[in-house]
Design a protein around this motif. Structure first.
Motif, short mmCIF file in Angstrom:
data_model
loop_
_atom_site.label_atom_id
_atom_site.label_comp_id
_atom_site.label_asym_id
_atom_site.label_seq_id
_atom_site.Cartn_x
_atom_site.Cartn_y
_atom_site.Cartn_z
N LYS A 196 11.20 16.42 -3.10
CA LYS A 196 11.80 15.93 -4.35
C LYS A 196 10.72 15.64 -5.38
CE LYS A 196 16.21 16.01 -4.25
NZ LYS A 196 16.93 16.83 -5.25
N ALA A 197 9.60 15.08 -4.93
CA ALA A 197 8.51 14.76 -5.86
C ALA A 197 8.00 16.04 -6.52
CB ALA A 197 7.38 14.05 -5.12
N ARG A 198 7.82 17.10 -5.72
CA ARG A 198 7.39 18.38 -6.30
C ARG A 198 8.43 18.90 -7.30
NH1 ARG A 198 5.13 19.13 -1.15
NH2 ARG A 198 7.06 20.01 -0.30
N GLU A 199 9.69 18.78 -6.94
CA GLU A 199 10.76 19.24 -7.84
C GLU A 199 10.76 18.45 -9.14
OE1 GLU A 199 15.59 18.78 -8.07
OE2 GLU A 199 14.70 19.08 -6.08
N TYR A 200 10.71 17.11 -9.04
CA TYR A 200 10.75 16.26 -10.25
C TYR A 200 9.53 16.49 -11.13
CZ TYR A 200 14.47 13.50 -7.98
OH TYR A 200 15.62 13.08 -7.37
N ASN A 201 8.34 16.52 -10.51
CA ASN A 201 7.11 16.69 -11.29
C ASN A 201 7.06 18.07 -11.94
OD1 ASN A 201 6.20 14.11 -10.64
ND2 ASN A 201 5.20 14.81 -8.77
N GLY A 202 7.54 19.08 -11.23
CA GLY A 202 7.59 20.41 -11.81
C GLY A 202 8.54 20.49 -13.00
N LYS A 203 9.70 19.85 -12.85
CA LYS A 203 10.67 19.84 -13.94
C LYS A 203 10.12 19.10 -15.15
CE LYS A 203 15.49 18.65 -14.98
NZ LYS A 203 16.79 18.19 -14.43
N ALA A 204 9.48 17.95 -14.91
CA ALA A 204 8.91 17.17 -16.01
C ALA A 204 7.83 17.97 -16.74
CB ALA A 204 8.33 15.86 -15.48
N GLU A 205 6.97 18.65 -15.98
CA GLU A 205 5.89 19.42 -16.59
C GLU A 205 6.45 20.60 -17.39
OE1 GLU A 205 2.60 20.54 -18.17
OE2 GLU A 205 2.83 18.66 -17.07
N LEU A 206 7.49 21.23 -16.88
CA LEU A 206 8.11 22.36 -17.58
C LEU A 206 8.69 21.91 -18.91
CD1 LEU A 206 9.00 25.35 -17.49
CD2 LEU A 206 11.12 24.57 -16.39
N ILE A 207 9.39 20.77 -18.92
CA ILE A 207 9.98 20.26 -20.17
C ILE A 207 8.88 19.89 -21.15
CG2 ILE A 207 11.40 18.44 -21.19
CD1 ILE A 207 12.93 18.34 -18.48
N ARG A 208 7.83 19.22 -20.66
CA ARG A 208 6.72 18.84 -21.55
C ARG A 208 6.03 20.07 -22.13
NH1 ARG A 208 5.68 14.75 -17.38
NH2 ARG A 208 6.47 12.77 -18.18
N ARG B 240 0.82 -1.21 0.00
CA ARG B 240 0.00 0.00 0.00
C ARG B 240 0.86 1.26 0.00
NH1 ARG B 240 -5.07 -1.47 0.12
NH2 ARG B 240 -5.69 -3.40 1.17
N ALA B 241 2.10 1.15 0.46
CA ALA B 241 3.01 2.30 0.43
C ALA B 241 3.27 2.74 -1.02
CB ALA B 241 4.33 1.95 1.11
N GLY B 242 3.43 1.75 -1.91
CA GLY B 242 3.61 2.07 -3.32
C GLY B 242 2.37 2.71 -3.92
N GLN C 264 -0.42 7.65 -5.89
CA GLN C 264 -1.49 8.65 -5.74
C GLN C 264 -0.92 10.05 -5.46
OE1 GLN C 264 -3.69 6.81 -2.58
NE2 GLN C 264 -4.80 5.41 -3.95
N ASN C 265 0.22 10.10 -4.76
CA ASN C 265 0.83 11.38 -4.39
C ASN C 265 1.82 11.89 -5.45
OD1 ASN C 265 -0.58 11.27 -1.99
ND2 ASN C 265 1.11 10.35 -0.85
N SER D 134 5.12 2.17 -11.83
CA SER D 134 3.66 2.08 -11.92
C SER D 134 3.23 0.64 -12.18
CB SER D 134 3.14 3.00 -13.03
OG SER D 134 3.38 4.35 -12.72
N ARG D 135 3.98 -0.07 -13.02
CA ARG D 135 3.66 -1.48 -13.30
C ARG D 135 3.78 -2.31 -12.02
NH1 ARG D 135 6.71 -1.04 -18.15
NH2 ARG D 135 8.41 -2.17 -17.18
N ILE D 136 4.83 -2.05 -11.25
CA ILE D 136 5.05 -2.81 -10.01
C ILE D 136 3.92 -2.52 -9.01
CG2 ILE D 136 6.58 -3.00 -8.00
CD1 ILE D 136 8.91 -2.49 -10.06
#
Length: 199
Positions: free
Chosen positions: A143-155, A106-108, A113-114, A183-185
């Motif tokens: 870190k999640a906010r940083e990574y997701n923000g960077k990914a969205e900026l590049i996209r 459930r941690a995964g 979800q987050n 996600s598959r795991i």
């Protein structure tokens, strides 16, 4: 497991890593029990079996400088091999039972979800343990906010046909691949739990 020519994974590591180091003069200390010495080399071979031929050849060159003792010719400890193998080519996610178990739990599911799957994975890789303490959880959230923000900026820049540096495209590709594998795991874990409830 064996390859078609009959060479096992352990044999391959012996041929590409252990054999060359033995030929270069690596040995165990005088008086080391032969069975214990063989078991230690088997342990190294089994742990590094995930590596490619090129990785193992790189390891053979690298470990030549890591011998122990006054003449630097005694076999390094298993931990030394594991440390340098992680630098040459980190063990694939699928090779870490504890990590797999975490992301299938459930941690995964919570991490998915987050939007923190990749951030949690990076934490695992760095600390070899899950983020369970409040400080670690906050670090992963940041870190999640940083990574997701960077990914969205590049996209966003891709959508608007902006010139994107190659290193940013490479980062996004690695981020997306890791997110897809994780996600598959997580999905496998959800399916397992649903199957148990239905049984």
């Amino acid at each position: 497991m064996s390859s078609e020519d009959g060479e096992t994974k352990r044999d391959r590591v012996r041929r590409l890593l252990i054999g060359p180091l033995q030929a270069a003069g690596f040995r165990f200390k005088k008086g080391t029990d032969a069975a214990k010495a063989k078991a230690e080399l088997d342990r190294i071979a089994d742990a590094l079996a995930y590596m490619s031929d090129a990785d193992l050849e790189t390891m053979a060159e690298l470990m030549l400088t890591k011998g122990e003792g006054a003449q630097r010719c005694f076999w390094p400890a298993f931990a030394t091999f594991a440390f340098w193998a992680d630098h040459v080519n980190p063990r694939p996610l699928e090779e870490h039972p504890r990590l797999l178990s975490w992301f299938r739990s459930r941690a995964g599911e919570r991490a998915l979800q987050n939007g923190a799957l990749v951030a949690e994975y990076v934490y695992w890789k760095q600390h070899k343990a899950p983020p369970v303490k409040p400080q670690a959880i906050r670090l992963v959230e940041d870190k999640a906010r940083e990574y997701n923000g960077k990914a969205e900026l590049i996209r966003d820049r891709q959508r608007r046909n902006f010139q994107i540096p190659p290193e940013d495209l490479d980062w996004l590709s690695r981020f997306d691949r890791a997110a897809e594998r994780l996600s598959r795991i997580v999905a496998e874990g959800i399916e397992d739990r649903e199957g148990e409830q239905a049984a």
